[in-house]
Motif scaffolding. Structure first.
Motif, PDB file in Angstrom:
ATOM      1  N   ASP A   1       0.829  -1.208   0.000  1.00  0.00           N
ATOM      2  CA  ASP A   1       0.000   0.000   0.000  1.00  0.00           C
ATOM      3  C   ASP A   1       0.861   1.254   0.000  1.00  0.00           C
ATOM      4  O   ASP A   1       0.571   2.216  -0.717  1.00  0.00           O
ATOM      5  CB  ASP A   1      -0.922   0.009   1.216  1.00  0.00           C
ATOM      6  CG  ASP A   1      -1.988  -1.072   1.141  1.00  0.00           C
ATOM      7  OD1 ASP A   1      -2.270  -1.528   0.014  1.00  0.00           O
ATOM      8  OD2 ASP A   1      -2.513  -1.456   2.194  1.00  0.00           O
ATOM      9  N   ALA A   2       1.919   1.237   0.802  1.00  0.00           N
ATOM     10  CA  ALA A   2       2.802   2.401   0.875  1.00  0.00           C
ATOM     11  C   ALA A   2       3.503   2.637  -0.460  1.00  0.00           C
ATOM     12  O   ALA A   2       3.636   3.781  -0.909  1.00  0.00           O
ATOM     13  CB  ALA A   2       3.826   2.216   1.984  1.00  0.00           C
ATOM     14  N   ASP A   3       3.931   1.567  -1.103  1.00  0.00           N
ATOM     15  CA  ASP A   3       4.592   1.697  -2.401  1.00  0.00           C
ATOM     16  C   ASP A   3       3.619   2.235  -3.459  1.00  0.00           C
ATOM     17  O   ASP A   3       3.976   3.093  -4.270  1.00  0.00           O
ATOM     18  CB  ASP A   3       5.149   0.341  -2.858  1.00  0.00           C
ATOM     19  CG  ASP A   3       6.269  -0.157  -1.950  1.00  0.00           C
ATOM     20  OD1 ASP A   3       6.867   0.678  -1.234  1.00  0.00           O
ATOM     21  OD2 ASP A   3       6.536  -1.369  -1.956  1.00  0.00           O
ATOM     22  N   ALA A   4       2.392   1.736  -3.442  1.00  0.00           N
ATOM     23  CA  ALA A   4       1.399   2.195  -4.409  1.00  0.00           C
ATOM     24  C   ALA A   4       1.080   3.671  -4.192  1.00  0.00           C
ATOM     25  O   ALA A   4       0.934   4.436  -5.157  1.00  0.00           O
ATOM     26  CB  ALA A   4       0.132   1.352  -4.303  1.00  0.00           C
ATOM     27  N   LEU A   5       0.970   4.083  -2.933  1.00  0.00           N
ATOM     28  CA  LEU A   5       0.682   5.478  -2.631  1.00  0.00           C
ATOM     29  C   LEU A   5       1.838   6.382  -3.063  1.00  0.00           C
ATOM     30  O   LEU A   5       1.616   7.455  -3.634  1.00  0.00           O
ATOM     31  CB  LEU A   5       0.404   5.656  -1.137  1.00  0.00           C
ATOM     32  CG  LEU A   5       0.017   7.042  -0.683  1.00  0.00           C
ATOM     33  CD1 LEU A   5      -1.265   7.491  -1.364  1.00  0.00           C
ATOM     34  CD2 LEU A   5      -0.161   7.095   0.819  1.00  0.00           C
TER      35      LEU A   5
ATOM     36  N   ALA B   1       3.958   5.828  -5.469  1.00  0.00           N
ATOM     37  CA  ALA B   1       3.949   5.883  -6.928  1.00  0.00           C
ATOM     38  C   ALA B   1       2.859   6.842  -7.425  1.00  0.00           C
ATOM     39  O   ALA B   1       3.064   7.612  -8.363  1.00  0.00           O
ATOM     40  CB  ALA B   1       3.727   4.490  -7.506  1.00  0.00           C
ATOM     41  N   LYS B   2       1.709   6.814  -6.773  1.00  0.00           N
ATOM     42  CA  LYS B   2       0.608   7.690  -7.161  1.00  0.00           C
ATOM     43  C   LYS B   2       0.969   9.156  -6.935  1.00  0.00           C
ATOM     44  O   LYS B   2       0.694  10.019  -7.774  1.00  0.00           O
ATOM     45  CB  LYS B   2      -0.632   7.321  -6.349  1.00  0.00           C
ATOM     46  CG  LYS B   2      -1.860   8.106  -6.685  1.00  0.00           C
ATOM     47  CD  LYS B   2      -3.041   7.624  -5.857  1.00  0.00           C
ATOM     48  CE  LYS B   2      -4.260   8.466  -6.118  1.00  0.00           C
ATOM     49  NZ  LYS B   2      -5.396   8.038  -5.306  1.00  0.00           N
ATOM     50  N   ILE B   3       1.591   9.443  -5.792  1.00  0.00           N
ATOM     51  CA  ILE B   3       1.999  10.814  -5.477  1.00  0.00           C
ATOM     52  C   ILE B   3       3.041  11.298  -6.474  1.00  0.00           C
ATOM     53  O   ILE B   3       2.988  12.439  -6.948  1.00  0.00           O
ATOM     54  CB  ILE B   3       2.514  10.903  -4.030  1.00  0.00           C
ATOM     55  CG1 ILE B   3       1.351  10.710  -3.050  1.00  0.00           C
ATOM     56  CG2 ILE B   3       3.190  12.231  -3.764  1.00  0.00           C
ATOM     57  CD1 ILE B   3       1.778  10.554  -1.604  1.00  0.00           C
ATOM     58  N   ALA B   4       4.013  10.434  -6.814  1.00  0.00           N
ATOM     59  CA  ALA B   4       5.052  10.811  -7.773  1.00  0.00           C
ATOM     60  C   ALA B   4       4.449  11.088  -9.150  1.00  0.00           C
ATOM     61  O   ALA B   4       4.832  12.050  -9.822  1.00  0.00           O
ATOM     62  CB  ALA B   4       6.096   9.703  -7.863  1.00  0.00           C
ATOM     63  N   ALA B   5       3.485  10.264  -9.569  1.00  0.00           N
ATOM     64  CA  ALA B   5       2.856  10.463 -10.871  1.00  0.00           C
ATOM     65  C   ALA B   5       2.065  11.773 -10.897  1.00  0.00           C
ATOM     66  O   ALA B   5       2.086  12.512 -11.889  1.00  0.00           O
ATOM     67  CB  ALA B   5       1.940   9.287 -11.200  1.00  0.00           C
ATOM     68  N   LYS B   6       1.393  12.083  -9.804  1.00  0.00           N
ATOM     69  CA  LYS B   6       0.612  13.312  -9.739  1.00  0.00           C
ATOM     70  C   LYS B   6       1.525  14.534  -9.750  1.00  0.00           C
ATOM     71  O   LYS B   6       1.219  15.547 -10.381  1.00  0.00           O
ATOM     72  CB  LYS B   6      -0.243  13.299  -8.474  1.00  0.00           C
ATOM     73  CG  LYS B   6      -1.408  14.227  -8.519  1.00  0.00           C
ATOM     74  CD  LYS B   6      -2.374  13.921  -7.400  1.00  0.00           C
ATOM     75  CE  LYS B   6      -3.690  14.602  -7.655  1.00  0.00           C
ATOM     76  NZ  LYS B   6      -4.684  14.275  -6.642  1.00  0.00           N
ATOM     77  N   LYS B   7       2.652  14.432  -9.047  1.00  0.00           N
ATOM     78  CA  LYS B   7       3.604  15.534  -9.017  1.00  0.00           C
ATOM     79  C   LYS B   7       4.179  15.783 -10.411  1.00  0.00           C
ATOM     80  O   LYS B   7       4.322  16.928 -10.849  1.00  0.00           O
ATOM     81  CB  LYS B   7       4.719  15.229  -8.019  1.00  0.00           C
ATOM     82  CG  LYS B   7       5.678  16.356  -7.802  1.00  0.00           C
ATOM     83  CD  LYS B   7       6.702  15.995  -6.739  1.00  0.00           C
ATOM     84  CE  LYS B   7       7.672  17.125  -6.525  1.00  0.00           C
ATOM     85  NZ  LYS B   7       8.696  16.789  -5.524  1.00  0.00           N
ATOM     86  N   ALA B   8       4.517  14.694 -11.128  1.00  0.00           N
ATOM     87  CA  ALA B   8       5.062  14.825 -12.480  1.00  0.00           C
ATOM     88  C   ALA B   8       4.032  15.447 -13.429  1.00  0.00           C
ATOM     89  O   ALA B   8       4.369  16.296 -14.258  1.00  0.00           O
ATOM     90  CB  ALA B   8       5.496  13.455 -12.997  1.00  0.00           C
TER      91      ALA B   8
END
Length: 100
Positions: A38-42, A44-51
């Motif tokens: 769950d932490a890894d998925a979150l 990754a989601k935050i990094a994608a949103k930031k990009a």
């Protein structure tokens, strides 16, 4: 059959059920991706949103100006103290009275 005998039989039956339904050691549902999935998925989601935000794909919403809604709040109907219900006529009357 005496009452004490009935209790003993019930206890034996309960013990048999508990033994039958007991969890087996070493058997558990497999975990997908381990403990930190769950932490890894979150992350990754935050990094994608930031990009996406940096590249301009994600439009920023301006909460202060409320551009999408015209910048005006809808007036809520006041509660009429006589009926206990929200009443548009009572709201108009009170707004008119406050405007004087």
């Amino acid at each position: 059959m005496t009452r004490g005998n009935q209790r003993d039989k019930d206890r034996e039956r309960a013990a048999a059920r508990a033994k039958k339904n007991a969890k087996k050691e070493g058997v558990s549902a497999p975990k997908i991706g381990g403990r930190n999935a769950d932490a890894d998925a979150l992350a990754a989601k935050i990094a994608a949103k930031k990009a996406a935000k940096e590249s301009g794909e994600l439009a920023q919403k301006d909460k202060k100006n409320n551009q999408g809604k015209g910048g005006q709040k809808k007036a809520q109907n006041l509660i009429n103290p006589h009926t206990g219900k929200r009443d548009p006529d009572y709201t108009k009357k009170m707004q008119k009275k406050a405007g004087k």
